[in-house]
Motif scaffolding. Structure first.
Motif, mmCIF file in Angstrom:
data_model
loop_
_atom_site.group_PDB
_atom_site.id
_atom_site.type_symbol
_atom_site.label_atom_id
_atom_site.label_comp_id
_atom_site.label_asym_id
_atom_site.label_seq_id
_atom_site.Cartn_x
_atom_site.Cartn_y
_atom_site.Cartn_z
ATOM 1 N N GLY A 125 43.824 35.123 25.434
ATOM 2 C CA GLY A 125 42.360 34.220 24.650
ATOM 3 C C GLY A 125 40.956 35.353 24.989
ATOM 4 N N THR A 126 40.371 34.248 25.152
ATOM 5 C CA THR A 126 38.631 35.048 25.055
ATOM 6 C C THR A 126 38.588 36.428 26.348
ATOM 7 O OG1 THR A 126 37.465 32.956 24.933
ATOM 8 C CG2 THR A 126 36.360 34.583 25.861
ATOM 9 N N ILE A 163 41.760 39.842 33.834
ATOM 10 C CA ILE A 163 40.702 39.776 33.622
ATOM 11 C C ILE A 163 41.367 38.005 33.353
ATOM 12 C CG2 ILE A 163 39.290 38.949 31.958
ATOM 13 C CD1 ILE A 163 39.492 42.011 31.567
ATOM 14 N N GLN A 187 38.922 34.107 33.316
ATOM 15 C CA GLN A 187 38.228 32.762 34.390
ATOM 16 C C GLN A 187 38.786 32.371 35.427
ATOM 17 O OE1 GLN A 187 36.163 29.689 35.540
ATOM 18 N NE2 GLN A 187 37.961 29.129 34.136
ATOM 19 N N SER A 188 39.547 31.230 35.152
ATOM 20 C CA SER A 188 40.376 30.494 35.641
ATOM 21 C C SER A 188 41.345 30.946 37.094
ATOM 22 C CB SER A 188 41.097 29.536 35.323
ATOM 23 O OG SER A 188 42.274 29.907 34.935
ATOM 24 N N THR A 194 45.967 31.559 34.859
ATOM 25 C CA THR A 194 46.705 31.804 33.983
ATOM 26 C C THR A 194 47.953 31.898 33.980
ATOM 27 O OG1 THR A 194 44.488 31.808 32.710
ATOM 28 C CG2 THR A 194 46.391 32.462 31.455
ATOM 29 N N ALA A 253 35.945 26.022 26.491
ATOM 30 C CA ALA A 253 35.263 26.790 25.624
ATOM 31 C C ALA A 253 35.033 27.817 26.526
ATOM 32 C CB ALA A 253 34.577 26.252 23.752
ATOM 33 N N SER A 254 35.050 29.469 26.684
ATOM 34 C CA SER A 254 34.556 29.780 27.390
ATOM 35 C C SER A 254 33.709 30.721 26.612
ATOM 36 C CB SER A 254 35.444 30.968 27.600
ATOM 37 O OG SER A 254 35.862 31.418 29.001
ATOM 38 N N LYS A 272 35.735 30.612 19.018
ATOM 39 C CA LYS A 272 35.254 29.521 19.470
ATOM 40 C C LYS A 272 35.496 28.748 18.069
ATOM 41 C CE LYS A 272 34.895 30.188 22.815
ATOM 42 N NZ LYS A 272 35.160 30.813 23.915
ATOM 43 N N GLU A 290 38.873 27.466 17.748
ATOM 44 C CA GLU A 290 39.247 26.301 19.107
ATOM 45 C C GLU A 290 37.940 24.401 19.059
ATOM 46 O OE1 GLU A 290 37.578 28.413 22.297
ATOM 47 O OE2 GLU A 290 39.929 27.438 23.509
HETATM 48 O O1 M6R Z 1 41.279 31.204 32.153
HETATM 49 P P1 M6R Z 1 41.555 32.341 31.776
HETATM 50 O O2 M6R Z 1 40.218 33.158 31.772
HETATM 51 O O3 M6R Z 1 42.762 33.272 32.059
HETATM 52 O O4 M6R Z 1 41.841 31.811 29.949
HETATM 53 C C1 M6R Z 1 42.781 32.232 29.451
HETATM 54 C C2 M6R Z 1 42.332 31.668 27.814
HETATM 55 O O5 M6R Z 1 43.514 30.147 27.909
HETATM 56 C C3 M6R Z 1 41.027 31.298 27.708
HETATM 57 O O6 M6R Z 1 39.975 32.161 27.671
HETATM 58 C C4 M6R Z 1 41.265 30.803 25.845
HETATM 59 O O7 M6R Z 1 41.034 31.739 25.258
HETATM 60 C C5 M6R Z 1 39.870 29.724 26.066
HETATM 61 N N1 M6R Z 1 39.208 28.630 26.209
HETATM 62 C C6 M6R Z 1 38.808 30.219 24.740
HETATM 63 O O8 M6R Z 1 37.719 29.811 24.567
#
Ligand code: M6R
Length: 365
Positions: A57-58, A102, A104-105, A108, A156-157, A242, A245
């Motif tokens: 994703g992002t 990479i 965020q969480s 994944t 949304a990231s 974005k 989504e």
């Molecule tokens: O937590 P992560 O960065 O691993 O998540 C990856 C994607 O699921 C995440 O970036 C997704 O595409 C977002 N909802 C985009 O806004």
């Protein structure tokens, strides 16, 4: 928790100057040093001969920007793979390559499984760029860089993405320094450029009223096209993601030079075209891509920089972000596409923070 904001997404978009300043702070203190990436990095990073990036994703789009930085600044080969694809590919380990995830969480599943697959092939050096401390991916990796975006609640990231870009830029510059590719002067220039980023992002946020006016013209559309080139093609992809989504408008992104190889057939007066057009060496090329679109009746919505020569005309709408931020420009240009998606979704009355069918952390395959 929302304070004066209507949604977490809006709050998180506006938190970016602080999230970026917090993430940049240790880099300004240490310079481009392996110490930024954990205790084992002084041993691991000097031996790195290439970089394999895995993400979804992002976070994947952040990796796409990083590929250009790693190749142009560190002069190292870099490959980037969508995690859910890589794990099922028939491929092989590249000796002395660093595997960078990479996320965020940090939870994944596809990214985790891709990392395990890389290990099973024989890779043994990995770096996690992650926003959540002690989550699964940093725990499974030798090295870690924590982005300091703070909790990201909206599905949304936003602030995670721009802080990931900072982390990845620091990685490219650190590898460059270790490879003797970065002079003292260049290091200083890059650090000075990083220092300016939170302020430039704040300027980009101040464009919100203008972007809101664009959203009022966007929300009734069924499709949109996003164009960018090289460093800004991933920003076009991010803008399209974005918009899809959270507003459920079908959006596609293309590297502008690809238009004539197919997507130009889609363009008519009902197709808005968003162009990420910073004042860089590709601007003239991009202008001719825009003419191709205008000639077919497509209405252009152009994000460019303060210092670029661009005039509005019939069917060509222009919003100027701050002065061109050089190689860090993708960080600044991420902001307007986030705001455009947010305000378009508001107009459409969708559930901005919890879009249908999606989860914040995707822990299933
Ligand atoms: O937590 P992560 O960065 O691993 O998540 C990856 C994607 O699921 C995440 O970036 C997704 O595409 C977002 N909802 C985009 O806004």
């Amino acid at each position: 928790e929302l304070g004066s904001y209507s949604h977490f997404m809006q709050k998180e978009i506006h938190e970016q100057p602080k999230a970026l300043a917090d993430t940049i702070e240790p880099i300004l203190e240490e310079g481009f040093s392996p110490a930024l990436f954990g205790a084992a990095a002084a041993e691991v990073l000097p031996k790195v001969e290439g970089v394999l990036i895995l993400a979804c994703g992002t976070s994947y789009y952040a990796g796409m920007v990083a590929r250009h930085w790693i190749e142009s600044i560190a002069k190292l080969p870099c490959q980037i793979e969508i995690a859910s694809e890589y794990r099922y590919s028939e491929t092989f380990a590249k000796p002395n390559w660093l595997v960078v995830t990479i996320s965020q969480s940090g939870e994944t599943l596809d990214t985790m499984e891709a990392l395990k697959f890389a290990f099973s092939l024989g890779h043994d050096k990995s770096l996690s760029i992650c926003n959540v401390r002690e989550s699964a991916l940093p725990r499974a990796s030798n090295l870690v860089f924590y982005t300091r975006a703070g909790a990201e609640i909206g599905v949304a990231s936003t602030k995670a993405f721009t802080t990931q870009l900072v982390a990845l830029f620091a990685l490219a510059a650190t590898l460059a320094k270790l490879k003797g590719q970065l002079s003292v002067d260049q290091e200083k220039q890059h650090l000075d450029a990083l220092r300016l980023i939170p302020g430039s992002v704040q300027h980009a946020l101040n464009l919100e009223p203008q972007i809101k006016l664009w959203a009022e013209r966007f929300y009734s559309k069924h499709h949109a096209l996003f164009l960018g080139r090289v460093l800004h093609y991933p920003i076009a992809l991010e803008g399209a993601l974005k918009l899809k989504e959270i507003s459920y408008i079908h959006a596609e992104a293309y590297p502008a030079g690809e238009l004539k190889h197919g997507p130009l057939a889609l363009v008519d007066q009902d197709m808005p075209i968003v162009v990420i057009a910073p004042n860089d060496a590709l601007l003239e090329k991009l202008k001719s891509n825009m003419q191709e679109v205008r000639a077919r009746g497509g209405e252009l919505f152009v994000f460019t920089d303060l210092d670029s020569h661009f005039t509005e005309s019939e069917g060509v709408n222009v919003i100027r972000t701050p002065r061109h931020a050089g190689v860090l420009s993708p960080i600044v240009h991420a902001i307007p596409v986030q705001l455009l998606a947010y305000h378009t979704a508001l107009q459409r009355g969708t559930d901005v923070d919890k879009p249908r069918n999606l989860a914040k952390s995707v822990t299933v395959e």
